[in-house]
Design an enzyme around this catalytic site. Structure first.
Site: not given
Ligand code: UD1
Length: 368
Positions: A212
């Site tokens: 991811h």
């Molecule tokens: C975040 C953390 C990362 C961690 C990861 C674990 C930061 C900078 N990154 O990355 O260090 O390893 O979490 O999972 O904080 N989304 C959903 N549902 C959710 C959450 C996210 O669909 O419940 C999707 C959204 O499109 C979002 C994308 O995933 O834009 C990324 O989510 P985000 O929290 O920005 O970063 P992660 O890649 O999850």
């Protein structure tokens, strides 16, 4: 400063999936301490059931007292939203200490708010460094540690990193790895699980894959190379790939479909089911931080598709190995991992299930 005798309010901030395993054991410890009020704030950085509630349920974390509903956005927007919504919570609950966990955006956002309000900050999992400034988590780690008054480190190398950055030694507490507390607590339940849940792994060897990190999944060419490497590996073992929402969106953009039923895309897997999957796997291929630690503890070979790791102890004392994100490198590393003889994993210092106890003792001793 405490308000009533020895009473103190400790406020924990969590938001993203890897935070929950770090909070759970400490919440249990603090619940048993007289004179401690433990307030839990969920920032809402992760909000899908499979990324958040499912972990809160399984790990038996009390329902958060506040949910900031921050959701997904750019880094600046997400961090700013959390800060704006967290400040009034601090003013209302007046914590003596704000505890933050790991290295996600929720961690740095909450630490900034607390530090500016003059509230003491405790960082659980302090001192880890990948020295890769292109990782958002590295920025979060460095800034959070600089803002923290109490730095709880998982390993001695983390303490050395902090010393090299000039953090005073009396702020640093080598307490061990709190993720392992959750693993130790739920391992018996994972062992009782029959088979591999809904994964459809069937019999025979399989590799568990999670990817991811932006460096691996946001660039279509990099992601295509990884998928081609995994497709090749799937001829010799089943690939079980629980897909993170970020990665799912990237796969959809590429219009990518698994090449055969030996390559299985799964929804994000609940914590205990994931432990069970890892325990029975031939190897894990990942870019996650937590899985590098969990596989090391369990003695399962781990190939980490990254150029660096903030958890070098998993390579020197565990089962982890860094692998370039190239098809040939992954092929060779997987072959070596499959051929490697398993032995009982050696214990890593203070990865013993007692880290939360140590942190709670420090918090309740009035240490500065
Ligand atoms: C975040 C953390 C990362 C961690 C990861 C674990 C930061 C900078 N990154 O990355 O260090 O390893 O979490 O999972 O904080 N989304 C959903 N549902 C959710 C959450 C996210 O669909 O419940 C999707 C959204 O499109 C979002 C994308 O995933 O834009 C990324 O989510 P985000 O929290 O920005 O970063 P992660 O890649 O999850």
């Amino acid at each position: 400063m405490t308000r009533r005798g020895s009473d103190q309010t400790i406020l924990s901030v969590v938001g993203a999936r890897p935070n929950f395993m770090k909070l759970a054991p400490l919440a249990r410890q603090l619940a048993g301490r007289p004179g401690v009020r433990h307030v839990i704030v969920h920032t809402g950085q992760h909000y899908d059931d499979g990324m958040s509630e499912s972990f809160i349920r399984t790990l038996q974390i009390p329902q958060p007292d506040f949910n900031l509903g921050a959701g997904s956005a750019s880094h600046a927007q997400q961090t700013a939203t959390i800060m704006q919504r967290f400040e009034p919570v601090c003013l209302e609950t007046r914590p003596d200490v704000v505890l933050v966990y790991g290295d996600v955006n929720s961690t740095v956002a909450a630490a900034l708010v607390a530090a500016k309000l003059g509230i003491r900050v405790g960082h659980v999992e302090a001192g880890l460094r990948s020295r890769d400034w292109s990782m958002p988590e590295e920025i979060n780690r460095v800034v959070t540690d600089r803002l923290s008054d109490m730095l709880f480190t998982p390993s001695r190398d983390a303490g050395e990193n902090l010393r090299a950055e000039g953090i005073p030694a009396d702020r640093v507490h080598f307490v061990g790895n709190i993720m392992i507390d959750s693993l130790v607590a739920l391992l018996p339940e994972a062992r009782r699980r029959n088979g591999n849940g809904q994964s459809g792994a069937g019999r025979g060897p399989y590799a568990v894959v999670t990817l991811h990190r932006p460096a691996n999944v946001d660039d279509p060419a990099a992601l295509a190379e990884l998928l081609s490497a995994l497709t090749e590996l799937s001829t010799e073992r089943v690939i079980l790939f629980p897909v993170h929402p970020r990665t799912r969106a990237r796969l959809a953009a590429l219009d990518w479909q698994p090449p055969s039923d030996r390559f299985k895309l799964l929804q994000p897997v609940p914590y205990v089911e994931m432990l069970r999957l890892i325990m029975d796997s031939e190897m894990v291929i990942t870019d996650s931080g937590g899985l590098q630690e969990e596989t090391s503890f369990l003695g399962i070979p781990c190939l980490t598709v990254r150029e660096s790791t903030e958890r070098p102890i998993t390579c020197t004392e565990g089962t982890n190995r860094l692998v370039a994100a190239r098809r040939d490198a992954i092929r060779t590393a997987a072959r070596e991992a499959a051929a490697a003889r398993r032995s009982t994993p050696s214990a890593i210092e203070r990865w013993d299930g007692k880290t939360a106890e140590r942190i709670a003792a420090i918090l309740c001793s009035g240490a500065k």
